[in-house]
Design an enzyme around this catalytic site. Structure first.
Site, PDB file in Angstrom:
ATOM      1  N   PRO A   1       0.822  -1.220   0.000  1.00 10.07           N
ATOM      2  CA  PRO A   1       0.000   0.000   0.000  1.00 10.07           C
ATOM      3  C   PRO A   1       0.850   1.262   0.000  1.00 10.07           C
ATOM      4  CG  PRO A   1      -0.965  -1.609   1.452  1.00 10.07           C
ATOM      5  CD  PRO A   1       0.342  -2.195   0.980  1.00 10.07           C
ATOM      6  N   CYS A   2       0.438   2.212  -0.819  1.00  9.53           N
ATOM      7  CA  CYS A   2       1.305   3.341  -1.127  1.00  9.53           C
ATOM      8  C   CYS A   2       1.057   4.579  -0.281  1.00  9.53           C
ATOM      9  CB  CYS A   2       1.128   3.709  -2.601  1.00  9.53           C
ATOM     10  SG  CYS A   2      -0.577   4.134  -3.041  1.00  9.53           S
TER      11      CYS A   2
END
Length: 371
Positions: free
Chosen positions: A80-81
């Site tokens: 997840p960014c």
């Protein structure tokens, strides 16, 4: 058949591209059960593991998938960014989500896949003045992947009809050089534009909530449409977020290529009445048919981006957003409309994933594991 496991799989955009390239998708892992339902419904024979990746280190995936270390061909995934996004003003290694990289690499160390593909947002490049990227690459080298590089890939160069930038780390432990996948579009004149992508989808009333399969508007007009449709004669998930009356009125004033600047002042949202004409260039944007789409996010909110249909007074539908991400029409998304948009916006475009997969594939026939 070469094999791939997709961590942080979401709906399975990476897996979709790898599968199209001829890989067997063995499994995906994600913390969201709805994503998992989409994943298994669209990848025959693949297993889904629900939970944080930290639960699947220490050899768990080896045992569950009956693999030996080094047997898996590719481990793919996009941690997840949000911890690294330019939209997160507190981004950095202090964010607990940044530890997901460490969990990811522990699983790499367990599985010892021949190739590693790891995707993230471009915001990661600016953290610690670029030093984070170098530390990630060194950590990958330290566990046996001597060949490792990172590239900023532009999705439109790989036949995806939107402007989308992603950082992709590619590494291997089989003594193969690592290079950037060759673009499939040689120049802007070969890019797939919005109408190339969605022009065959039927008109829809702004208030339509029908989730039934409906006929296409016409025969496929482009190679992209033909590929997305396959042998289907009906299309599903062609439904759009409902707009309030004030937004429906605003859209009447916005031409192709227009934006909030075309809305009469008295109809503007209160906050935008104070905005400079040079600000918020994408808000209430209606792209031209010949444009690339702006980046598809986790919702096609017309207040935040250019997500108005070129000729209809409504936002993009779920299927249109999926098309712009290059998901085939056979790909069915589980959950509510909101959850479906999240799955689409978070995904790696399958056409970009296909380019990565076909770039790696020839090396697997001539592998030579490094000592």
């Amino acid at each position: 058949m070469p094999t791939v496991v997709d961590l942080f799989c979401g709906a399975g955009g990476l897996s979709c591209g790898f599968e199209r390239a001829g890989f067997a998708v063995l499994a995906g892992c994600d913390v969201d059960r709805t994503f998992g339902e989409t994943f298994v419904n669209n990848h025959d024979g693949a297993r889904f593991f629900h939970g944080p990746v930290s639960q699947f280190r220490d050899g768990v995936l080896l045992r569950e998938l009956d693999l030996r270390p080094g047997e898996l061909d590719v481990l793919a995934g996009g941690p997840p960014c949000q911890a690294y996004s330019v939209y997160n003003h507190s981004r950095g290694m202090a964010d607990p989500r940044s530890r997901l990289f460490e969990d990811y690499l522990r699983i790499v160390k367990d599985l010892k896949p021949k190739w590693l593909v790891m995707e993230n947002v471009t915001g990661i490049l600016s953290i610690e003045k670029g030093q984070l990227v170098e530390r990630i690459k060194q950590a990958i080298r330290d566990i046996g992947y001597r060949q490792v590089e990172h590239f900023v890939l532009k999705a439109e160069k790989y036949g995806v009809p939107q402007e989308r930038r992603r950082v992709v780390f590619i590494a291997n432990r089989i003594n193969q050089p690592v290079s950037e996948p060759a673009p499939t579009c040689r120049g802007a004149d070969e890019f797939v534009n919005i109408w190339d992508a969605i022009g065959d989808l039927p008109p829809m009333h702004p208030d339509s909530r029908v989730d039934e399969a409906v006929p296409y508007a016409c025969e496929p007009m482009t190679e992209f449409q033909l590929e997305m449709r396959g042998n289907r004669t009906l299309v599903r998930s062609h439904k759009s977020p409902r707009l309030g009356k004030i937004n429906q009125e605003r859209l009447k004033y916005i031409p192709e290529g227009g934006s909030w600047r075309n809305i009469p002042f008295d109809l503007l949202p209160a906050g935008m009445k104070k905005a400079k004409r040079s600000d918020h260039t994408k808000r209430y944007g209606r792209p031209k048919k010949t444009d690339l789409s702006c980046t598809i996010l986790t919702k096609c909110d017309i207040h935040w981006g250019a997500y108005i249909h070129p000729i209809q007074n409504r936002p993009f539908s779920v299927r249109e957003a999926a098309r712009i991400q290059s998901f085939p029409d056979s790909f069915v998304f589980s959950g509510s409309m909101t959850e479906q948009f999240v799955q689409i916006g978070n995904a790696v475009p399958p056409r970009l994933a296909f380019a990565l997969a076909t770039h790696i594939l020839p090396t697997l026939a001539t592998e030579s594991i490094a000592a």
